[in-house]
Structure formats: C-alpha cells, structure tokens
Design a protein around this motif. Sequence first.
Motif, PDB file in Angstrom:
ATOM      1  N   THR A   1       0.831  -1.128   0.053  1.00 30.99           N
ATOM      2  CA  THR A   1       0.140  -0.156  -0.253  1.00 30.99           C
ATOM      3  C   THR A   1       0.877   1.334  -0.022  1.00 30.99           C
ATOM      4  N   ASP A   2       2.016   1.132   0.646  1.00 32.91           N
ATOM      5  CA  ASP A   2       2.671   2.279   0.730  1.00 32.91           C
ATOM      6  C   ASP A   2       3.714   2.541  -0.362  1.00 32.91           C
TER       7      ASP A   2
ATOM      8  N   ASN B   1       0.765   3.940  -2.939  1.00 31.37           N
ATOM      9  CA  ASN B   1       0.700   5.389  -2.341  1.00 31.37           C
ATOM     10  C   ASN B   1       1.830   6.412  -3.198  1.00 31.37           C
ATOM     11  N   LYS B   2       3.083   5.946  -3.080  1.00 27.75           N
ATOM     12  CA  LYS B   2       4.248   6.751  -3.595  1.00 27.75           C
ATOM     13  C   LYS B   2       3.942   6.777  -5.125  1.00 27.75           C
TER      14      LYS B   2
END
Length: 85
Positions: free
Chosen positions: A2-3, A6-7
């Motif tokens: 998820t990170d 998001n990036k």
Amino acid sequence: QTDFFNKIDLACTCFLIICGVLTFPPACYVYFRILTLSSFTKHYLMKLFVANGISDFSICVMWQTSFFISLNRVLSLKTQYLLNK
C-alpha cells in the motif's frame, strides 16, 4: 504494498500536474490562433478540436480540484484524530 502504491500515485499525480502546467500556455495560444486566423474560418473540424481541448482541460481542472478537496479532508481528519488522541 500500500505504501508503494501511495508513492506511485503521488509521483504520477505530480507528473501529470507538471505536464499540465507546461502544456497549458502553448495549447491556449494554438487554440486562440485557430479561432482567430482567417485561414481557419471555414475549417469547422479545427474548431471542434479546440472545443474538445477546452473540455478536456475543464475535466482535468475538475479532477485536480476534487483531488485537492479530498486531500484537504483527509489531512483535517488525520489532524483531528491526532488532536483527540
């Protein structure tokens, strides 16, 4: 994961904003010239291209505005949560 997504989403959004800012002035100039030059007065297809470009720009502005409103809401909710904690 998820990170990472998001990036990637943030990088794509920044890239699209930069591209939009760089291409907006030349597009406005070309649209203005197409609408005002006498050699294009009978070329209605070119005027349809201008109308399409203007509508695409308005959709892009609407999307960016919605994005920033949503971002502002998320940040305010996060701040409120941290203050209550």
